[in-house]
Design an enzyme around this catalytic site. Structure first.
Site, PDB file in Angstrom:
ATOM      1  CD  GLU A 439      -2.882  -1.224   2.349  1.00 39.47           C
ATOM      2  OE1 GLU A 439      -2.757  -0.371   3.261  1.00 39.47           O
ATOM      3  OE2 GLU A 439      -3.775  -2.078   2.354  1.00 39.47           O
ATOM      4  CD  GLU A 514      -3.517  -5.673   4.215  1.00 39.89           C
ATOM      5  OE1 GLU A 514      -2.299  -5.646   3.942  1.00 39.89           O
ATOM      6  OE2 GLU A 514      -4.115  -4.730   4.755  1.00 39.89           O
TER       7      GLU A 514
END
Length: 845
Positions: A439, A514
């Site tokens: 991220e 994720e």
């Protein structure tokens, strides 16, 4: 992408190779010893209680008097002792990890070692490590998750006393989760001849492999630390090695290499051999071999280097998924941070092994090292136990998420840290992907992405490179993921159909790096009078496994997504275990706003919540994301994943508990998780009806109109029309006693090996009493001592070192070790007013 590789398996424990016993416990040069004992420590700068203490000058000086410092052994996390402080931000775990820490160690170096190269290997030191020996500056390594080597040779006093000094500074280190502070992993002293195999100097692959033979390619880098050229011979033999690291029969030998090394130079030589009828490494049967490399000069062996390894093939496809040894394997993975609960960041092999055993029982077959290089022992255990591992490097690149995170190191250190991770881990059979980031805010920048991916492939082209994108649509629009071998998607799968036909990406495999982010508190259920769930109450979260942050989803929704994306490689759930810090939804860390950067309205709404948390600090100090709580007790969700990930394992699980005196006659929904396809629910022997799963659509069975009455809830699960599994939940009586059960009743008398003992609050019938929270006091008699206690409550500020704490919903935990060198019985007792004392006996050997 198809890969055929033979990979080395990294081992790091507490001893070195024993040639008499023919066993190995650490990869690398054989003359290595643990350097963990008898350190001195002092904390400066920010103190645990919030005050400050000035850092004196010249703490590295040989003559500095450190007699008043704390004496300790490594690994060491200076923050885990607390105290918890409510004013600290959520990401800290409410623990005071920011400080300047100094370590000093006094030691002698035998005169007989003069002429050898002496190195110190740090498995990890948090953070900004600076090392001095005898007052001389040796070097630095700032990234606290990297393993690194320091050359002590020029500064040693052979035949006399030496003083090693290490400064660490976490005041300069910002993290989104609890990082801990200190020399929190092992340290090793390595002695070699001047001519020796280099640090992480072996690299093994298999250009071709079949069931009948594996053609092995070994690249060996040899260093010459002398001022003259040297002629040497490199020999390598391959042996079988069992699960206990005992060396077995020789199965192959490489053709020896003759090399000539320039003065103070190094050279890489390549050797080839064939293993006949190779035993493959697999998640089901993790077979291994050992490559033993020796360096000879003038016919004499001067260096021996051991490399355990395993043989297997990987194949990644964009339309058919992932294949291991030619067999389709769905990735059933979990993301996990590095802390070990009550032990903090300080590494312990027993603690990590326990975590992996619990995950394996659930059906987990893969691990993501979120979001940093792990301890080397994680790779050792993954190799031995049969886990695939996604090895991850960074949580940010050039653009930081916090003011003083890795962005300050990126320009100077990102290549060094990547190289350290890959060189250390590239030979482990468990590692099946490299991840360059999670991220990251630069995820839309094609140039940086390509640079990092190309650099990784230049070191190890045998595994795919991935990156976890939490803005996968924007990143793909920008073209950044074209550099990926596998595209990692965090949470957002809504536009996947569009990208599956995009010519830039349609041939690139994809995985959920994720997923879910469901949040729960073990054993807590909140219902109104009509049976509707109130998800968030008193900083706990109801455990019907529905709640999740706005970017996430419940497990059922993700399972359904997996069904409609069968070409995906699988998923990594956030997270396997609860961890210290990041107590979403009670988290005050402003980096949470990055999850809403594409939605300004939601970002403003989240900002209001953060502002409120700052005005009124919350007591939550650890996460709620875990499928398993911080103490290692499975939440209900554990059994939902087990039902999906182990479809051939007969199991059924009922929730909630059945102690609701205030709900008599009120609707109390009952949920059932089972690997069966049909189930019938009974309340006190009366059928509540039989329900069937809708394959690929429903993953739990729900009886949402059950009215509570005390007694017995029973479910009979069926599969293919036949009885499959049974579970019962009963209303208990009042607590009458404590019982203790240990995960291991025999432990080593080395002061390191741990036994995790579960304390259960029981009624007279031996049933664990939910909603019971008696204060428990722990005692140990004999050859052991208490290391820590816990109960899985994310809001508890009782220090982990306390010998007294409340049970949380019927359970508590005490962690015990043997006193170093003390063998015999260890009697562990748990006491609570009004309850019969519980006890168990361990044996230290």
């Amino acid at each position: 992408m198809k890969i055929n590789s033979l990979f080395v398996f990294f081992l790091c424990c507490f001893t070195v190779v024993s040639t008499n016993a023919q066993s190995i416990t650490r990869m690398g040069s054989t003359d290595a010893s643990c350097f963990d004992t008898d350190w001195m420590f002092s904390r400066y700068g920010m103190q645990a209680d919030g005050t400050t203490k000035a850092e004196p000058q010249n703490l590295q000086a040989t003559g500095f008097n450190d007699a008043a410092w704390q004496k300790l052994n490594l690994p060491h996390d200076w923050a885990i002792a607390g105290p918890f402080r409510i004013e600290l931000a959520g990401e800290t775990g409410k623990l005071p990890y920011k400080a300047i820490g100094w370590y000093r160690k006094h030691f002698t170096m035998p005169k007989a070692d003069k002429g050898k190269q002496i190195y110190l290997d740090f498995d990890g030191a948090m953070a900004y490590a600076k090392i001095w020996l005898n007052g001389h500056y040796v070097g630095t390594w700032p990234y606290g998750y990297s393993s690194f080597r320091m050359d002590l040779t020029p500064y040693l006093n052979f035949g006399g006393n030496n003083v090693l000094a290490v400064q660490l500074n976490t005041e300069k280190w910002d993290s989104r989760w609890y990082s801990g502070g200190g020399i929190y992993r092992h340290v090793w002293m390595v002695k070699t001849a001047p001519v020796h195999v280099a640090h992480w100097g072996t690299y093994i692959t298999t250009p071709t492999m079949s069931d009948s033979e594996a053609n092995v390619k070994l690249q060996v880098t040899v260093d010459n630390k002398t001022n003259k050229s040297v002629e040497a011979t490199v020999r390598t033999d391959i042996f079988e090695i069992n699960k206990d690291d005992v060396i077995g029969a020789k199965v192959a030998s490489f053709e020896p290499s003759k090399i000539r090394l320039a003065q103070n130079g190094n050279i890489e030589t390549t050797q080839r051999a064939t293993i006949l009828n190779p035993k493959r490494w697999d998640i089901v049967s993790p077979n291994r071999y050992l490559a033993q490399t020796t360096i000879l000069v003038n016919g004499k062996i001067i260096d021996t280097y051991n490399t355990p390894f395993g043989v297997r093939t990987l194949e990644f496809t964009a339309r058919k998924g992932f294949y291991l040894n030619g067999r389709r394997v769905q990735i059933q993975g979990t993301c996990n941070h590095h802390d070990l609960g009550a032990l903090g960041a300080a590494f312990n092999m027993s603690a990590l092994r326990r975590q992996l055993i619990i995950l394996k029982e659930m059906g987990c077959n893969a691990l993501r090292t979120s979001h940093n290089p792990p301890a080397p022992e994680l790779l050792e255990l993954a190799d031995k136990m049969g886990f695939l591992l996604m090895d991850e490097a960074f949580d940010c690149w050039k653009t930081g998420k916090r003011k003083s995170d890795y962005n300050l190191l990126y320009d100077e250190w990102h290549e060094k840290d990547l190289k350290a991770m890959i060189h250390r881990d590239r030979n482990n059979p468990c590692v099946f992907m490299w991840s360059i980031g999670n991220e990251v805010r630069d995820q839309r920048v094609p140039g940086i992405t390509k640079e990092l991916a190309d650099y990784v492939r230049s070191i190890d082209p045998t595994r795919p490179v991935t990156n976890g994108y939490n803005h996968p649509d924007e990143a793909r629009e920008a073209g950044a993921p074209v550099s990926m071998d596998v595209i990692g998607i965090n949470y957002f799968f809504g536009l996947q159909a569009k990208w599956d036909v995009d010519p830039r990406y349609m041939h690139i495999p994809q995985i959920g790096t994720e997923t879910s982010s469901c949040v729960t508190s073990r054993g807590e259920y909140f219902l109104d009078d009509n049976g509707k769930e109130n998800q968030y109450v008193n900083y706990q979260i109801s455990s019907y496994d529905i709640a999740h942050p706005e970017w996430g989803c419940n497990p059922d929704t993700q399972f359904a997504t997996n069904v409609v994306l069968p070409h995906f490689l699988g998923e990594f759930v956030w997270t396997g275990f609860d961890y210290l810090g990041e107590p979403t939804p009670y988290n005050s860390d402003e980096t949470i706003l990055l999850n809403f950067s594409a939605d300004s309205a939601k970002q403003k709404e989240q900002q209001k919540k953060l502002d409120e948390f700052k005005k009124n600090p919350v007591p939550s100090r650890s996460s709620y994301f875990g499928i398993i709580d911080l103490a290692g007790f499975p939440k209900d969700r554990y059994y939902l994943y087990q039902s999906e990930w182990r479809p051939d394992y007969p199991m059924a699980h009922i929730l909630p508990h059945w102690n609701w005196p205030e709900r008599v006659g009120k609707i109390t929904p009952v949920h059932v998780y089972t690997s069966g396809d049909e189930a019938e629910l009974f309340i006190n022997g009366r059928s509540m009806g039989r329900k069937k799963k809708n394959e690929g659509i429903t993953f739990r069975m729900v009886w949402d109109s059950v009215r509570y009455e005390p007694g017995t809830v029973k479910v009979i699960a069926y599969k293919n029309g036949k009885q499959w599994a049974i579970d019962e939940v009963k209303t208990t009586d009042q607590p009458t006693k404590l019982t203790l059960s240990a995960d291991r009743n025999v432990i080593k008398a080395d002061g390191l090996d741990l036994s995790y003992i579960t304390v259960a609050v029981k009624d007279q019938s031996g049933l664990t009493v939910p909603r019971s929270h008696p204060e428990v006091t722990f005692e140990v008699e004999g050859a052991g001592e208490i290391v820590a206690t816990d109960n899985g409550d994310a809001t508890s500020f009782v220090p982990f070192q306390s010998h007294t704490r409340k049970a949380f919903n019927g359970l508590a935990l005490v962690i015990v070790k043997a006193k170093k060198g003390a063998s015999g019985e260890i009697v562990v007792r748990a006491k609570s007013d009004g309850l019969t004392t519980g006890s168990t006996i361990l044996t230290a050997k």
